[in-house]
Design a protein around this motif. Sequence first.
Motif, PDB file in Angstrom:
ATOM      1  N   GLY A   3       0.806  -1.181   0.058  1.00 36.90           N
ATOM      2  CA  GLY A   3      -0.025   0.014  -0.082  1.00 36.90           C
ATOM      3  C   GLY A   3       0.817   1.342  -0.082  1.00 36.90           C
ATOM      4  O   GLY A   3       2.094   1.425  -0.574  1.00 36.90           O
ATOM      5  N   GLN A   4       0.336   2.263   0.545  1.00 34.58           N
ATOM      6  CA  GLN A   4       0.820   3.694   0.260  1.00 34.58           C
ATOM      7  C   GLN A   4       1.577   3.812   1.956  1.00 34.58           C
ATOM      8  O   GLN A   4       1.300   3.244   2.834  1.00 34.58           O
ATOM      9  CB  GLN A   4      -0.139   4.772   0.585  1.00 34.58           C
ATOM     10  CG  GLN A   4      -1.105   4.794  -0.736  1.00 34.58           C
ATOM     11  CD  GLN A   4       0.032   4.994  -1.936  1.00 34.58           C
ATOM     12  OE1 GLN A   4       0.688   5.559  -2.050  1.00 34.58           O
ATOM     13  NE2 GLN A   4      -0.477   3.881  -3.120  1.00 34.58           N
ATOM     14  N   ARG A   5       2.757   4.821   1.729  1.00 33.35           N
ATOM     15  CA  ARG A   5       3.501   4.917   2.873  1.00 33.35           C
ATOM     16  C   ARG A   5       2.746   5.229   4.143  1.00 33.35           C
ATOM     17  O   ARG A   5       1.999   6.514   4.149  1.00 33.35           O
ATOM     18  CB  ARG A   5       4.512   6.049   2.570  1.00 33.35           C
ATOM     19  CG  ARG A   5       5.602   6.054   3.616  1.00 33.35           C
ATOM     20  CD  ARG A   5       6.602   6.884   3.173  1.00 33.35           C
ATOM     21  NE  ARG A   5       7.965   6.806   4.230  1.00 33.35           N
ATOM     22  CZ  ARG A   5       8.224   7.988   5.071  1.00 33.35           C
ATOM     23  NH1 ARG A   5       7.273   8.990   5.084  1.00 33.35           N
ATOM     24  NH2 ARG A   5       9.183   7.776   5.960  1.00 33.35           N
ATOM     25  N   ASP A 428       0.057   2.658  -7.208  1.00 34.30           N
ATOM     26  CA  ASP A 428      -1.029   2.632  -6.521  1.00 34.30           C
ATOM     27  C   ASP A 428      -0.800   1.538  -5.282  1.00 34.30           C
ATOM     28  O   ASP A 428      -1.456   1.668  -4.206  1.00 34.30           O
ATOM     29  CB  ASP A 428      -2.224   1.697  -7.445  1.00 34.30           C
ATOM     30  CG  ASP A 428      -2.962   2.736  -8.048  1.00 34.30           C
ATOM     31  OD1 ASP A 428      -2.783   3.683  -8.009  1.00 34.30           O
ATOM     32  OD2 ASP A 428      -3.648   2.332  -8.907  1.00 34.30           O
ATOM     33  N   ASN A 429       0.273   0.637  -5.462  1.00 32.03           N
ATOM     34  CA  ASN A 429       0.319  -0.250  -4.553  1.00 32.03           C
ATOM     35  C   ASN A 429       1.687  -0.685  -3.678  1.00 32.03           C
ATOM     36  O   ASN A 429       1.866  -1.482  -2.807  1.00 32.03           O
ATOM     37  CB  ASN A 429      -0.047  -1.794  -5.214  1.00 32.03           C
ATOM     38  CG  ASN A 429      -1.265  -1.884  -5.897  1.00 32.03           C
ATOM     39  OD1 ASN A 429      -2.461  -2.029  -5.123  1.00 32.03           O
ATOM     40  ND2 ASN A 429      -1.525  -1.812  -7.080  1.00 32.03           N
ATOM     41  N   MET A 431       4.295   1.674  -2.328  1.00 22.80           N
ATOM     42  CA  MET A 431       4.687   2.433  -1.515  1.00 22.80           C
ATOM     43  C   MET A 431       5.992   3.455  -2.144  1.00 22.80           C
ATOM     44  O   MET A 431       7.008   3.586  -1.461  1.00 22.80           O
ATOM     45  CB  MET A 431       5.393   2.070  -0.093  1.00 22.80           C
ATOM     46  CG  MET A 431       5.424   2.901   1.112  1.00 22.80           C
ATOM     47  SD  MET A 431       5.829   1.978   2.682  1.00 22.80           S
ATOM     48  CE  MET A 431       4.327   0.737   3.059  1.00 22.80           C
ATOM     49  N   GLN A 467      -0.580  10.232  -9.268  1.00 16.57           N
ATOM     50  CA  GLN A 467      -0.647   9.271  -8.104  1.00 16.57           C
ATOM     51  C   GLN A 467       0.154  10.069  -6.789  1.00 16.57           C
ATOM     52  O   GLN A 467      -0.229   9.700  -5.743  1.00 16.57           O
ATOM     53  CB  GLN A 467      -0.112   8.176  -8.341  1.00 16.57           C
ATOM     54  CG  GLN A 467      -0.430   7.500  -9.957  1.00 16.57           C
ATOM     55  CD  GLN A 467      -1.979   6.910  -9.753  1.00 16.57           C
ATOM     56  OE1 GLN A 467      -2.731   7.503 -10.344  1.00 16.57           O
ATOM     57  NE2 GLN A 467      -2.242   5.859  -9.210  1.00 16.57           N
ATOM     58  N   LEU A 468       1.170  10.543  -7.074  1.00 18.68           N
ATOM     59  CA  LEU A 468       2.025  10.946  -5.946  1.00 18.68           C
ATOM     60  C   LEU A 468       2.065  12.176  -5.463  1.00 18.68           C
ATOM     61  O   LEU A 468       2.565  12.855  -4.393  1.00 18.68           O
ATOM     62  CB  LEU A 468       3.467  10.833  -6.167  1.00 18.68           C
ATOM     63  CG  LEU A 468       3.898   9.113  -6.358  1.00 18.68           C
ATOM     64  CD1 LEU A 468       5.070   9.094  -6.986  1.00 18.68           C
ATOM     65  CD2 LEU A 468       3.403   8.289  -5.182  1.00 18.68           C
TER      66      LEU A 468
END
Length: 503
Positions: A3-5, A428-429, A431, A467-468
């Motif tokens: 996932g994300q950070r 998306d997945n 980090m 995305q970021l």
Amino acid sequence: MLGQRPNPSELTAETWDLIVIGGGITGAGVLLEAARRGQRVLLVEQRDFAWGTSSRSSKMVHGGLRYLGQGDIRLTRHSLLERERLLQELPDMVVRQPYIFPVRRGKFPGRWPMKAVLWLYDFLAGIRDHRWLSMDKLMQLVPGLNSNGLVGAMRYTDSLTDDSRLVARVLHEGCGHGGRACNYVEVGKIQRDGDVLQLSATDLISGAALSFRTRHVINATGAWADRLSGTEKKVRPQRGSHLFVAAERLQVSDCLTILHPDDGRPVFVFPWEGRTCIGTTDLDHRDDLSFEPVCTRAEVDYLLKLANSQFPQVALQDSDIISTMAGVRPIIASGKGIDPSKERRDHAVWSHDGVTTVSGGKLTTFRLIALDALLAAGLIEASDHRANQTPKERMFHFAVNPPHRLGHPLAALPSGNALLDQVRWVLDNEMVVHLDDLLLRRTRIGNLLEQGGKAVLGDIKSLCQQQLGWNGAQWDAEVSRYLQIVERYYSVPQANNSVADAA
Ligand SMILES: Cc1cc2nc3c(=O)[nH]c(=O)nc-3n(C[C@H](O)[C@H](O)[C@H](O)COP(=O)(O)OP(=O)(O)OC[C@H]3O[C@@H](n4cnc5c(N)ncnc54)[C@H](O)[C@@H]3O)c2cc1C
């Protein structure tokens, strides 16, 4: 899933059962084995996951014929059994591949010693998959191979992977079991506070000082292990470098194991993600470990010499090299000052004042290394450790379905929309924090395309920005940082940059 950070400050609120320091394959393996036993476990990595050695190996999930040659039957058997397990469980990521060992008249080892070694190798793995290749067959399989003194070759099988994708896969699995992971968190100090250990760390993104509390610590920092172990130095860092060249210039469909004409060391020439990879060297690494290791001019020359001794008509030169890649192997020093190639490749686990340190070993055996570390930290029972040396049940349960064979060691980098699909999925997945995380480790754009893939940066810009959440200035700063990294650490060193050490 990874996932994300997360916000690292939020991870300081609880007292963890275990904090794993180091996001290479060893740390990821420990996270997975602890999390699937229900422990509350957090992994922190100072840079990016697999930034250390685990994105810079020879990408082989193998028993290691050289280890058998050194009489290390235990390490070879364990590695081979793990290889067979990974081949079954991750067929899109760990792929069986033919290896060819050319045999030349008067050179050791000849046909029969090789046959005996390969018989044992296959026996330990529980397979039978080696045979002799006549000259005709060999020249069909490896056209252009120097036929001088050649009498044939032994063909056997081992396997290839994408090492940093393997780390990501193990992290996904560990997080699927409830483990947590966070990159760009550097641990500076470990202090005891009664039954609890306190870790002082820095969030390298925000600059914030962090303090974590945990009942156990496993220091899985590989070549950096001495910095946090609290004991005398044990690690002898050794550098190994690789070259990536265009397959159109040097085409191989099988992995060749070639003995270097200068020193007789085995070097591989193998197909990888649409390119041909040549490596590795094996040298004491005396540079500051705070910086990424660099393939030196002497190493480039050594590897080109190997390739050109075998394929004289190809005459590879600097301009054929797409990128270089250097990694530092954490070897547990024998203290005997012997040739780097002759040091044992086994891992070691030791504990001091509540900190269990694990270093050395191989990508291939990460599951067994993790079990040894958990046992030493008192987090699993001896019976659990014993039963899981050759378990019947699967290691991987969660479905992680990256698009377009991302991470398949023999799949060339796609282009156009297929490449954008891979990039989108990773953003998306997985980090991603910096552009180099995306281009050098989650995908291999930076290793596989000239100038680190400068030509595709425009194509991925808007995806990264969306995305970021990067604005124009942040994108520019990331591009500039990335291109500097590529230039400094992954390009071909010029003759006048040569470091004195010879491969
Ligand atoms: C050239 C070469 C070829 C190889 N080829 C093979 C092969 O083909 N097959 C095979 O099985 N093995 C191979 N190996 C061995 C294998 O790559 C290594 O054993 C393995 O990658 C080590 O993993 P690790 O997780 O222990 O270390 P690393 O991957 O280096 O991970 C340690 C991590 O700890 C982090 N860290 C350090 N200090 C801190 C801190 N203070 N706070 C937070 N994080 C920290 C680092 O940034 C790093 O990412 C090769 C090694 C080399 C060098």
